[in-house]
Design a protein around this motif. Structure first.
Motif, PDB file in Angstrom:
ATOM      1  N   LYS A   1       0.833  -1.191   0.000  1.00 53.26           N
ATOM      2  CA  LYS A   1       0.000   0.000   0.000  1.00 53.26           C
ATOM      3  C   LYS A   1       0.878   1.255   0.000  1.00 53.26           C
ATOM      4  O   LYS A   1       1.866   1.324   0.734  1.00 53.26           O
ATOM      5  N   LYS A   2       0.499   2.201  -0.824  1.00 52.49           N
ATOM      6  CA  LYS A   2       1.267   3.434  -0.930  1.00 52.49           C
ATOM      7  C   LYS A   2       0.990   4.319   0.281  1.00 52.49           C
ATOM      8  O   LYS A   2      -0.161   4.611   0.615  1.00 52.49           O
ATOM      9  N   LYS A   3       2.053   4.747   0.968  1.00 56.99           N
ATOM     10  CA  LYS A   3       1.925   5.597   2.145  1.00 56.99           C
ATOM     11  C   LYS A   3       2.054   7.059   1.718  1.00 56.99           C
ATOM     12  O   LYS A   3       2.984   7.427   1.012  1.00 56.99           O
ATOM     13  N   LYS A   4       1.099   7.867   2.185  1.00 57.60           N
ATOM     14  CA  LYS A   4       1.094   9.272   1.813  1.00 57.60           C
ATOM     15  C   LYS A   4       2.157  10.042   2.584  1.00 57.60           C
ATOM     16  O   LYS A   4       2.479   9.712   3.726  1.00 57.60           O
ATOM     17  N   ASN A   5       2.679  11.097   1.943  1.00 61.57           N
ATOM     18  CA  ASN A   5       3.593  12.057   2.574  1.00 61.57           C
ATOM     19  C   ASN A   5       4.882  11.418   3.075  1.00 61.57           C
ATOM     20  O   ASN A   5       5.487  11.894   4.031  1.00 61.57           O
TER      21      ASN A   5
ATOM     22  N   SER B   1       8.594   9.844   1.611  1.00 59.76           N
ATOM     23  CA  SER B   1       9.478   9.711   0.455  1.00 59.76           C
ATOM     24  C   SER B   1      10.832   9.188   0.907  1.00 59.76           C
ATOM     25  O   SER B   1      11.170   9.234   2.098  1.00 59.76           O
TER      26      SER B   1
ATOM     27  N   GLY C   1       9.408  12.281   6.077  1.00 59.49           N
ATOM     28  CA  GLY C   1       7.967  12.393   6.271  1.00 59.49           C
ATOM     29  C   GLY C   1       7.530  13.843   6.287  1.00 59.49           C
ATOM     30  O   GLY C   1       8.241  14.706   6.826  1.00 59.49           O
ATOM     31  N   ARG C   2       6.387  14.128   5.690  1.00 63.42           N
ATOM     32  CA  ARG C   2       5.853  15.486   5.646  1.00 63.42           C
ATOM     33  C   ARG C   2       4.663  15.579   6.590  1.00 63.42           C
ATOM     34  O   ARG C   2       3.757  14.746   6.541  1.00 63.42           O
TER      35      ARG C   2
ATOM     36  N   HIS D   1       1.537  18.036   8.058  1.00 63.48           N
ATOM     37  CA  HIS D   1       0.691  19.198   7.756  1.00 63.48           C
ATOM     38  C   HIS D   1       0.173  19.781   9.073  1.00 63.48           C
ATOM     39  O   HIS D   1      -0.483  19.086   9.856  1.00 63.48           O
TER      40      HIS D   1
END
Length: 304
Positions: free
Chosen positions: A247-251, A253, A262-263, A265
């Motif tokens: 599964k692709k994890k958001k934020n 890279s 990790g980003r 918000h």
């Protein structure tokens, strides 16, 4: 297949059916080695030696079975259901095709693809008087020759051989466990199969010196007939369930060095109300406080 929909009556039958149910991570593929109705001594010895290499993930049928896989595949599919094997090696011998081997694999208990190989030269395990690897040793597979990458039939043969000899998937590798090599060379229309035992010698440094000792069996093969699956069926057999896809994890890279970034918000912060360390030098003067409040300073400046 009758036992797919028949309700089990005993716990043993229930465990048997659960073992054969579809799984997200499939079991190690088993191979069945079948002797044809007119197999000679050479073909029989080849099947025995490959069974010794493939054990314990193999089933050897000692009785002769009168069948022709390229004409009728029902008997192979029956044996595949009976022994729960998705790989097979069929050996036969006749005047038209002497010393014949057919290697293939199944998909959903039906023949996916198979390739016919002729034995031109054979050296068995017994003929090589060297120490052997223990049973169940996972081999290292090496393929040499441009034909394995250029020709479609040789490319499919390479995939078949990897499926047949790869063994179980392991999470970790021990250096001393890398002791068995299977080498396949495709040159001048022939396939040369050689097997070696890896010897780790002292080298005077941390990395050992590696020597290869021929162990057997060795085969000189030539390709004959082929039965390859269509592109659509082959692509369907390679399809993975959605649960296994990462599964692709958001934020998140990664850079080229493998560092994870990790980003986060956050809402915009008012830094003027930020609580800092209480020091006399940072304490606000009365004039600054009144300027912030919008009032007039209580102290009047002295006139000259």
């Amino acid at each position: 297949l009758i036992y797919c929909y028949r309700k089990p009556k005993t716990k043993r039958a229930k465990r048997f059916l659960e073992k054969r149910e579809p799984k997200l991570k499939e079991n190690t593929k088993n191979a069945m080695l079948i002797k044809g109705g007119n197999a000679n001594l050479t073909v029989t010895e080849v099947l025995k030696d490959i069974y010794a290499v493939k054990k314990p993930f193999a089933v050897l049928y000692k009785k002769k079975n009168i069948t022709r896989p390229f004409e009728d595949q029902t008997s192979l599919e029956f044996f595949s259901k009976k022994s729960d094997c998705s790989l097979f090696l069929f050996g036969s011998h006749n005047k038209k095709r002497p010393n014949n081997l057919i290697i293939g694999r199944m998909f959903d208990y039906h023949v996916l693809d198979m390739i016919e190989l002729g034995i031109e030269k054979f050296v068995s395990l017994k003929d090589v008087k060297n120490s052997k690897c223990p049973e169940g040793t996972k081999p290292m597979l090496i393929f040499a020759g441009d034909m394995f990458d250029v020709n479609e039939e040789y490319r499919r043969l390479k995939s078949l051989l990897i499926d047949f000899f790869r063994g179980p998937s392991v999470p970790n590798i021990r250096l001393a466990g890398l002791e068995y090599v299977l080498h396949f060379t495709a040159v001048d229309g022939k396939i040369y199969m050689r097997s070696y035992k890896v010897l780790l010698k002292k080298s005077g440094c941390k990395i050992p010196r590696i020597e290869l000792e021929e162990m057997g069996p060795s085969l000189d093969l030539v390709m004959r007939r082929t039965h390859l699956a269509s592109d659509d069926l082959y692509k369907l057999s390679l399809k993975q369930p959605k649960a296994l896809k990462p599964k692709k994890k958001k934020n998140i890279s990664h850079d080229v060095f493998g560092t994870t970034y990790g980003r986060i918000h956050m809402q915009k912060q008012d830094l003027s109300k930020l609580q800092t360390r209480k020091m006399k030098g940072l304490k606000k003067r009365p004039a600054e406080k009144s300027a912030e409040d919008g009032g007039v300073s209580p102290k009047k400046s002295k006139s000259a």
